[in-house]
Design an enzyme around this catalytic site. Structure first.
Site, PDB file in Angstrom:
ATOM      1  N   ASP A 133      39.321  27.520  25.651  1.00  0.00           N
ATOM      2  CA  ASP A 133      40.145  26.313  25.535  1.00  0.00           C
ATOM      3  C   ASP A 133      40.848  26.176  24.191  1.00  0.00           C
ATOM      4  OD1 ASP A 133      39.227  25.725  28.048  1.00  0.00           O
ATOM      5  OD2 ASP A 133      37.798  24.199  27.406  1.00  0.00           O
ATOM      6  N   LYS A 140      69.141  19.740  38.747  1.00  0.00           N
ATOM      7  CA  LYS A 140      70.485  20.040  38.276  1.00  0.00           C
ATOM      8  C   LYS A 140      70.979  21.429  38.704  1.00  0.00           C
ATOM      9  CE  LYS A 140      70.424  16.976  34.253  1.00  0.00           C
ATOM     10  NZ  LYS A 140      70.538  16.890  32.784  1.00  0.00           N
ATOM     11  N   LEU A 179      39.303  33.170  37.342  1.00  0.00           N
ATOM     12  CA  LEU A 179      39.821  34.500  36.994  1.00  0.00           C
ATOM     13  C   LEU A 179      40.351  34.498  35.560  1.00  0.00           C
ATOM     14  CD1 LEU A 179      43.193  34.771  36.975  1.00  0.00           C
ATOM     15  CD2 LEU A 179      42.865  34.492  39.418  1.00  0.00           C
ATOM     16  N   LYS A 200      68.447  24.485  39.280  1.00  0.00           N
ATOM     17  CA  LYS A 200      67.501  25.517  39.689  1.00  0.00           C
ATOM     18  C   LYS A 200      66.879  25.206  41.039  1.00  0.00           C
ATOM     19  CE  LYS A 200      66.317  26.781  34.940  1.00  0.00           C
ATOM     20  NZ  LYS A 200      65.231  26.950  33.963  1.00  0.00           N
TER      21      LYS A 200
END
Length: 316
Positions: free
Chosen positions: A122, A206, A247, A208
């Site tokens: 972390d 906008k 993982l 994508k």
């Protein structure tokens, strides 16, 4: 001992502590399964042979656990009695916030020498630029997201990818920059501004038709929460969720994590030789430093908010 969640580089730290300790005349013992092992007497003498050929391996040869019993008075008493039985005069704990909190409490209750090493993916421990396992996990996330993007672009989908980090957004923010993600939703950016609405207005609506959003794990506002919101508020978009889960913890540690683990492991032995007690060994500005356990676990690690601006500008 290693305690709490495993992190790539823990074995490198075990190796460093063992070899540096033996080199300086100490008898080294490995405690299996964290604080549970200290309570139950799972303690073995360690030699250089025990740590031969482990620097490149993920996980921890000492195993690990989250011990509820150690949080009780009876559990701590058993742990202390086993330290006396095995003539253990200093305890080196490799772990994260919870593990080092346990070490600090133990040291105060029984006046034992505890040295902490920052072993957590972390990167949320104060006083060290990076924690053992963080760099490897960043690279693992990047590798996964690179593959997810292939599908996102092929199907013109929005992918919400959830990564670990709990209350710290270091993994999400930096992996988003490394992966070229369009946005990161992190706890450090939790203001009155709706992060999802801001992202939708700025980017996907906008220009994508596909994008990647990295989300810090949260029981209330994780990737599933934001995906459900998009489905309801913007039904025209095809949305998917990928929770990377455990993982992220595995894999061969990077050179950075192996070096960090090695330096802090040697630093732990040096701390004991200097008579230091109840400190965490970190690396700050490329120097080995010693931080009181109380500061390492209780102080908020500074988050560079300039990284938010970097991602915003690069994701247009």
């Amino acid at each position: 001992m290693t305690s709490g969640g495993d992190a790539p580089g823990m074995n490198a730290a075990i190796r460093a502590v063992t070899r540096a300790g033996i080199c300086n005349g100490f008898n080294i013992k490995g405690i299996y399964r964290g604080y549970d092992g200290l309570i139950n007497g799972e303690i073995r003498d360690f030699t250089t042979e025990n740590v031969s050929g482990i620097i490149m391996s993920g996980g921890t040869i000492l195993k690990t656990a989250r011990s509820k019993e150690f949080m009780t008075e009876e559990g701590m008493k058993k742990a202390y009695e086993n330290m006396q039985k095995h003539d253990i005069q200093a305890l080196i704990v490799i772990g994260g916030n919870g593990s080092l909190t346990g070490a600090m409490t133990f040291a105060r209750e029984y006046d034992v020498c505890c040295i902490g090493l920052p072993g957590t993916i972390d990167n949320d421990l104060y006083g060290t630029d990076s924690t053992i396992g963080y760099d490897t996990t960043l690279n693992t996330i990047m590798d996964c997201v690179d593959r997810i993007r292939d599908t996102a672009q092929s199907h013109e989908r929005i992918f919400f990818v959830e990564v670990m980090g709990r209350d710290a957004g270091f993994l999400a923010q930096n992996s988003a920059i490394a992966c070229g993600a369009e946005a990161a939703i992190i706890p450090e950016d939790s203001t009155d501004v709706d992060q999802l609405a801001r992202f939708m207005e700025r980017g996907i609506r906008k220009s994508k038709k596909s994008c990647i959003v990295i989300v810090s794990e949260s029981p209330k506002c994780g990737a599933l929460y934001y995906a459900d919101r998009v489905k309801k508020e913007f039904p025209e978009f095809d949305v998917r969720v990928s929770i990377l889960g455990h993982l992220q913890r595995g894999g061969r540690p990077t050179a950075h994590d192996r070096i960090l683990a090695s330096r802090t492991g040697v630093g732990a032995i040096e701390a004991i030789m200097q008579g230091q007690r109840n400190v965490m060994v970190g690396v700050r500005h490329n120097d080995v430093v010693y931080v009181p356990l109380s500061e390492a676990i209780r102080s908020d690690k500074p988050f560079d908010r300039k990284l938010i601006k970097v991602l915003d500008e690069l994701s247009i």
